[in-house]
Every structure is written in C-alpha cells, then in structure tokens.
Scaffold this active site. Structure first.
Site, PDB file in Angstrom:
ATOM      1  N   MET A 155       0.860  -1.205   0.000  1.00  0.00           N
ATOM      2  CA  MET A 155       0.000   0.000   0.000  1.00  0.00           C
ATOM      3  C   MET A 155       0.888   1.244   0.000  1.00  0.00           C
ATOM      4  O   MET A 155       0.908   2.028   0.942  1.00  0.00           O
ATOM      5  CB  MET A 155      -0.929  -0.052   1.219  1.00  0.00           C
ATOM      6  CG  MET A 155      -2.015   1.009   1.266  1.00  0.00           C
ATOM      7  SD  MET A 155      -2.954   1.258  -0.242  1.00  0.00           S
ATOM      8  CE  MET A 155      -3.870  -0.262  -0.359  1.00  0.00           C
ATOM      9  N   ILE A 158       1.390   3.773  -5.494  1.00  0.00           N
ATOM     10  CA  ILE A 158       0.540   3.187  -6.551  1.00  0.00           C
ATOM     11  C   ILE A 158      -0.582   2.356  -5.927  1.00  0.00           C
ATOM     12  O   ILE A 158      -1.722   2.395  -6.392  1.00  0.00           O
ATOM     13  CB  ILE A 158       1.390   2.356  -7.550  1.00  0.00           C
ATOM     14  CG1 ILE A 158       2.483   3.244  -8.161  1.00  0.00           C
ATOM     15  CG2 ILE A 158       0.511   1.767  -8.659  1.00  0.00           C
ATOM     16  CD1 ILE A 158       3.523   2.517  -8.993  1.00  0.00           C
ATOM     17  N   THR A 236       1.739  -5.571 -11.695  1.00  0.00           N
ATOM     18  CA  THR A 236       2.302  -4.440 -12.454  1.00  0.00           C
ATOM     19  C   THR A 236       3.514  -3.881 -11.707  1.00  0.00           C
ATOM     20  O   THR A 236       3.927  -2.757 -11.976  1.00  0.00           O
ATOM     21  CB  THR A 236       1.252  -3.318 -12.658  1.00  0.00           C
ATOM     22  OG1 THR A 236       0.664  -3.007 -11.405  1.00  0.00           O
ATOM     23  CG2 THR A 236       0.174  -3.728 -13.639  1.00  0.00           C
ATOM     24  N   ARG A 238       6.970  -5.811 -10.326  1.00  0.00           N
ATOM     25  CA  ARG A 238       8.163  -6.370 -10.964  1.00  0.00           C
ATOM     26  C   ARG A 238       7.970  -7.886 -11.061  1.00  0.00           C
ATOM     27  O   ARG A 238       7.419  -8.522 -10.157  1.00  0.00           O
ATOM     28  CB  ARG A 238       9.417  -6.093 -10.135  1.00  0.00           C
ATOM     29  CG  ARG A 238       9.939  -4.662 -10.221  1.00  0.00           C
ATOM     30  CD  ARG A 238      10.555  -4.319 -11.588  1.00  0.00           C
ATOM     31  NE  ARG A 238      11.116  -2.976 -11.602  1.00  0.00           N
ATOM     32  CZ  ARG A 238      10.473  -1.873 -11.967  1.00  0.00           C
ATOM     33  NH1 ARG A 238       9.215  -1.939 -12.376  1.00  0.00           N
ATOM     34  NH2 ARG A 238      11.079  -0.695 -11.954  1.00  0.00           N
ATOM     35  N   GLU A 267      12.818  -9.909 -19.003  1.00  0.00           N
ATOM     36  CA  GLU A 267      12.200  -8.960 -19.943  1.00  0.00           C
ATOM     37  C   GLU A 267      13.175  -8.610 -21.059  1.00  0.00           C
ATOM     38  O   GLU A 267      14.333  -8.328 -20.758  1.00  0.00           O
ATOM     39  CB  GLU A 267      11.759  -7.693 -19.200  1.00  0.00           C
ATOM     40  CG  GLU A 267      10.634  -7.981 -18.236  1.00  0.00           C
ATOM     41  CD  GLU A 267      10.062  -6.733 -17.554  1.00  0.00           C
ATOM     42  OE1 GLU A 267      10.492  -5.619 -17.867  1.00  0.00           O
ATOM     43  OE2 GLU A 267       9.167  -6.897 -16.707  1.00  0.00           O
ATOM     44  N   HIS A 286       5.504  -4.334 -20.211  1.00  0.00           N
ATOM     45  CA  HIS A 286       5.972  -3.376 -19.193  1.00  0.00           C
ATOM     46  C   HIS A 286       5.626  -1.932 -19.598  1.00  0.00           C
ATOM     47  O   HIS A 286       6.517  -1.098 -19.793  1.00  0.00           O
ATOM     48  CB  HIS A 286       7.488  -3.533 -18.965  1.00  0.00           C
ATOM     49  CG  HIS A 286       7.929  -3.005 -17.639  1.00  0.00           C
ATOM     50  ND1 HIS A 286       8.950  -3.554 -16.907  1.00  0.00           N
ATOM     51  CD2 HIS A 286       7.489  -1.949 -16.897  1.00  0.00           C
ATOM     52  CE1 HIS A 286       9.129  -2.864 -15.794  1.00  0.00           C
ATOM     53  NE2 HIS A 286       8.243  -1.870 -15.759  1.00  0.00           N
TER      54      HIS A 286
HETATM   55  P1  NAP Z   1       6.176   2.868  -2.849  1.00  0.00           P
HETATM   56  O1  NAP Z   1       5.376   4.111  -2.683  1.00  0.00           O
HETATM   57  O2  NAP Z   1       7.549   2.790  -2.278  1.00  0.00           O
HETATM   58  O3  NAP Z   1       5.289   1.664  -2.298  1.00  0.00           O
HETATM   59  C1  NAP Z   1       5.748   0.371  -2.095  1.00  0.00           C
HETATM   60  C2  NAP Z   1       4.988  -0.231  -0.926  1.00  0.00           C
HETATM   61  O4  NAP Z   1       5.383  -1.600  -0.782  1.00  0.00           O
HETATM   62  C3  NAP Z   1       5.270   0.479   0.412  1.00  0.00           C
HETATM   63  O5  NAP Z   1       4.054   0.761   1.046  1.00  0.00           O
HETATM   64  C4  NAP Z   1       6.102  -0.544   1.172  1.00  0.00           C
HETATM   65  O6  NAP Z   1       5.892  -0.525   2.563  1.00  0.00           O
HETATM   66  C5  NAP Z   1       5.562  -1.849   0.613  1.00  0.00           C
HETATM   67  N1  NAP Z   1       6.485  -2.971   0.817  1.00  0.00           N
HETATM   68  C6  NAP Z   1       7.819  -2.987   0.629  1.00  0.00           C
HETATM   69  N2  NAP Z   1       8.309  -4.205   0.934  1.00  0.00           N
HETATM   70  C7  NAP Z   1       7.257  -4.946   1.348  1.00  0.00           C
HETATM   71  C8  NAP Z   1       7.127  -6.288   1.803  1.00  0.00           C
HETATM   72  N3  NAP Z   1       8.197  -7.081   1.909  1.00  0.00           N
HETATM   73  N4  NAP Z   1       5.878  -6.712   2.153  1.00  0.00           N
HETATM   74  C9  NAP Z   1       4.810  -5.891   2.074  1.00  0.00           C
HETATM   75  N5  NAP Z   1       4.873  -4.624   1.650  1.00  0.00           N
HETATM   76  C10 NAP Z   1       6.086  -4.154   1.277  1.00  0.00           C
HETATM   77  O7  NAP Z   1       6.360   2.515  -4.403  1.00  0.00           O
HETATM   78  P2  NAP Z   1       5.358   2.837  -5.604  1.00  0.00           P
HETATM   79  O8  NAP Z   1       5.691   4.144  -6.193  1.00  0.00           O
HETATM   80  O9  NAP Z   1       3.965   2.543  -5.166  1.00  0.00           O
HETATM   81  O10 NAP Z   1       5.851   1.711  -6.648  1.00  0.00           O
HETATM   82  C11 NAP Z   1       5.787   0.336  -6.316  1.00  0.00           C
HETATM   83  C12 NAP Z   1       6.558  -0.493  -7.331  1.00  0.00           C
HETATM   84  O11 NAP Z   1       5.846  -0.526  -8.559  1.00  0.00           O
HETATM   85  C13 NAP Z   1       7.921   0.085  -7.722  1.00  0.00           C
HETATM   86  O12 NAP Z   1       8.930  -0.283  -6.813  1.00  0.00           O
HETATM   87  C14 NAP Z   1       8.164  -0.460  -9.116  1.00  0.00           C
HETATM   88  O13 NAP Z   1       8.961  -1.619  -9.064  1.00  0.00           O
HETATM   89  C15 NAP Z   1       6.759  -0.800  -9.609  1.00  0.00           C
HETATM   90  N6  NAP Z   1       6.363   0.031 -10.777  1.00  0.00           N
HETATM   91  C16 NAP Z   1       6.081  -0.576 -11.961  1.00  0.00           C
HETATM   92  C17 NAP Z   1       5.697   0.175 -13.048  1.00  0.00           C
HETATM   93  C18 NAP Z   1       5.386  -0.461 -14.372  1.00  0.00           C
HETATM   94  O14 NAP Z   1       5.675   0.138 -15.407  1.00  0.00           O
HETATM   95  N7  NAP Z   1       4.754  -1.612 -14.409  1.00  0.00           N
HETATM   96  C19 NAP Z   1       5.607   1.570 -12.937  1.00  0.00           C
HETATM   97  C20 NAP Z   1       5.882   2.162 -11.708  1.00  0.00           C
HETATM   98  C21 NAP Z   1       6.274   1.378 -10.636  1.00  0.00           C
HETATM   99  P3  NAP Z   1       6.411   0.652   3.548  1.00  0.00           P
HETATM  100  O15 NAP Z   1       5.345   1.693   3.456  1.00  0.00           O
HETATM  101  O16 NAP Z   1       6.486  -0.005   4.860  1.00  0.00           O
HETATM  102  O17 NAP Z   1       7.716   1.112   2.996  1.00  0.00           O
END
Ligand code: NAP
Length: 320
Positions: A155, A158, A236, A238, A267, A286
């Site tokens: 959470m 995104i 969506t 990784r 990929e 992607h």
């Molecule tokens: P974010 O704001 O850092 O959110 C990631 C969330 O995951 C945080 O709430 C984090 O918890 C939680 N988390 C981390 N490790 C965990 C675990 N082991 N178990 C449970 N929860 C965990 O990142 P975001 O901006 O939402 O992006 C998320 C990911 O989406 C990126 O890292 C990227 O790899 C991927 N992405 C993909 C695309 C695509 O083109 N498909 C585009 C953008 C991003 P905490 O709050 O405790 O830190």
C-alpha cells in the site's frame, strides 16, 4: 570543465539540451535497443553522471570500473536494477522518479484488471478470427469487478491510487503491507489484513511492492494455493515478485482463474514462454507508466536529478 554524462538510451532532444547547459553529454542513440554492456563498461570509466533505465544492470562489477561517477539517475521509481549497497560504498548518489508515474501506473493496473476479468483480449481475438457466430448465454463470460474484493499487497503510492480507483467501482478493498497505513485506512475506508487472509479473501490480488530480497517470489506455490479458484492475479510491480513457474501451474490446474501481467522475471519475456500460451493470461510489455505525458515528465525529472546532483545541489528524489 563541465561534468561528463552518459545517457543510456535516446531521449528527447529538448531534455538532452537542458542537460547540456551544465554537462558534456554523450548518448546511446538507439531508441529500441539497450546499450551493450561493453559500451557501458567503457563509458562508466570516464563519466561523472549516468542517466539510465531499468534495462541496465548497474552491478558491483560495473561500478568497480567507475572512478569519477558521482550520480546515477534512474528513469524509474523502482531501482532493483542498481546494486544500491555497492553504490553506497563508492559514495555515489542514486536517484529515481517517484510520484509522477503513480496515477498513470494505477490507471494501467486497473485497465489490466478489467481486461483480464472481462477477457477483453481473448474476446477481440475471437471476433477477429471470425469465431463469433451468434450471441449465447455463457459465451466469453468473465468475472464481475463491481462488488468484488480487491486485495493489494504493497500500500504505497501506486497501491493507494489503485485503491481509490477500486472504490469508484464499488469494490471492497483490503490490503497487506509491511507497515500499517492508518491514514489511508481512514481516508479510503480500506482494511489491513494479514497476508493469509488477503490471499483467502481477494477476488483480485494486485502486487504493488518494490522488488527486493524480501519480496522475491512473495507469490509462489503456497500463496497461489490459498487463493480462490475464481481469483485473478495482477502484477504491475516487478516480475521477480511472482514465481512464474508456480503461476503457470496454478493457472493450468485452475487453482486461480486468470492473471494479468505487465512485468516478467525475464524482460522481454520470450514469446515461447509457457505463460504466454495460456488464454487466461493477459500480458503486456511493461507499459505501466507509458503515457506520453508521464514518460516525458520522467525524462525531465531524471535529467533534473542528474544535473542537480552533479552541480552540488540536492536532487529532489534521492534513493541513497
Ligand atoms: P512505494 O510508494 O515505495 O510503495 C511500495 C509499498 O510496498 C510500500 O508501502 C512498502 O511498505 C511496501 N512494501 C515494501 N516491501 C514490502 C514487503 N516485503 N511486504 C509488504 N509490503 C512491502 O512505491 P510505488 O511508487 O507505489 O511503486 C511500487 C513499485 O511498482 C515500484 O517499486 C516499481 O517496481 C513498480 N512500478 C512498476 C511500473 C510499471 O511500469 N509496471 C511503474 C511504476 C512502478 P512501507 O510503506 O512499509 O515502505
């Protein structure tokens, strides 16, 4: 003397020109081919700043060759392509582009969820292949989105944006995260649950954590076996977060109903990959953040992070 910068893929000229105000720029001029490793190994020895994409593996071996490198600016929010610890040891600043792609990626996540649930790709193919002969009661029936339970793992930015969209579709939203988010729970009326309950109760399960050692194969055979056999998995985030072999088996055995995937362990995924042979898999190359506006903004922010870092200002988005 201006700092030397290498850009690992062709980006718009308007952005290159901005970097050129303060830096000497060299760029890999190809749009659709990643820079070969040998070229990067060569360039890294002489540059102060690197503008790179998630297609480049910036590992310790590569960083060992860098003697002047001060800033690595990754044009992505995820930075699992960079060995952060190795960069830290060398005192290199690493930056990323969070926030600006949140809504675009949440839109795509929801589009993929809907396309998978309502079998959009399969239905379009069915029409194109001239298989549509008549309307019939159970033809190409999918799963309802409205009223269903959406489980979100991760959470973060995104995850929250996807939850917001789900509420517009009258979905019930539950989530699991390594830390609880009381503010978001209160604001969006969503509920924190333990992982097992998330797996058991979700009609749709969206994976939205970063890819780290802890999240490698977070969704594997055991997790898939707990899910409903009508459930749909959407990834969506990784590829490495989901064990693809286990997912293939779960889909073939009908342990879960379908999967929508924008990301893969390798990929580009080879077109001969077993997952791509399944009709209940919707697969995308992607494209989570791929809107014109967002990709331009990501280029712009990555360029700003780089030039600030090289000109002794604090970049806006520092990973380390
Ligand atoms: P974010 O704001 O850092 O959110 C990631 C969330 O995951 C945080 O709430 C984090 O918890 C939680 N988390 C981390 N490790 C965990 C675990 N082991 N178990 C449970 N929860 C965990 O990142 P975001 O901006 O939402 O992006 C998320 C990911 O989406 C990126 O890292 C990227 O790899 C991927 N992405 C993909 C695309 C695509 O083109 N498909 C585009 C953008 C991003 P905490 O709050 O405790 O830190």
């Amino acid at each position: 003397m201006k700092p030397k910068v290498y850009i690992t893929r062709k980006i718009p000229n308007s952005i290159v020109e901005k970097i050129e105000y303060t830096c000497d720029v060299e760029m890999w001029e190809e749009e659709n081919t990643p820079v070969p490793r040998e070229v990067l190994e060569n360039k890294i020895q002489e540059i102060d700043g690197l503008f790179c994409l998630l297609t480049e593996t910036i590992d310790e071996e590569l960083l060992e060759k860098a003697s002047n490198l001060k800033v690595i600016s990754n044009m992505a929010v995820g930075y699992n392509n960079i060995d952060i610890e190795a960069a830290k040891r060398k005192g290199i600043t690493v930056t990323n582009t969070p926030g600006i792609l949140t809504d675009t990626t949440a839109d795509l996540t929801f589009a993929l969820l809907m396309a998978t649930a309502r079998r959009l790709v399969e239905s379009s193919d069915y029409l194109q292949k001239e298989e549509w002969e008549t309307w019939s009661p159970m033809q190409l029936t999918g799963q309802d989105i409205h009223g269903a339970t959406l489980g979100i793992i991760g959470m973060g930015r995104i995850g929250e944006a996807v939850a917001k969209r789900a509420l517009g579709f009258d979905m019930k939203v539950i989530y699991h995260n390594r830390s609880r988010k009381p503010d978001i729970e209160e604001k969006l009326h969503i509920t924190f649950v333990e992982m097992e309950e998330l797996l058991q109760s979700s009609d749709f399960l969206c994976v939205l954590t970063p890819y780290t050692k802890e999240t490698h194969h977070l969704i594997s055979k055991e997790e898939l076996s707990i899910m409903k056999n009508t459930a749909i998995l959407i990834n969506t985030a990784r590829g490495g977060i989901v064990d693809e072999q286990a997912l293939y088996q779960a889909l073939v055995n009908k342990d879960i109903w379908a999967a929508g995937l924008d990301v893969f362990e390798e990929e580009p995924i080879p077109v001969t990959h077993p997952l791509l042979s399944l009709q209940n898999v919707v697969s995308l190359p992607h494209i989570g953040s791929a809107s014109v506006k967002t990709r331009l903004k990501m280029c712009e922010v990555a360029a700003e992070n780089l030039t600030k870092g090289l000109n002794n200002e604090k970049p806006k988005h520092v990973v380390i």
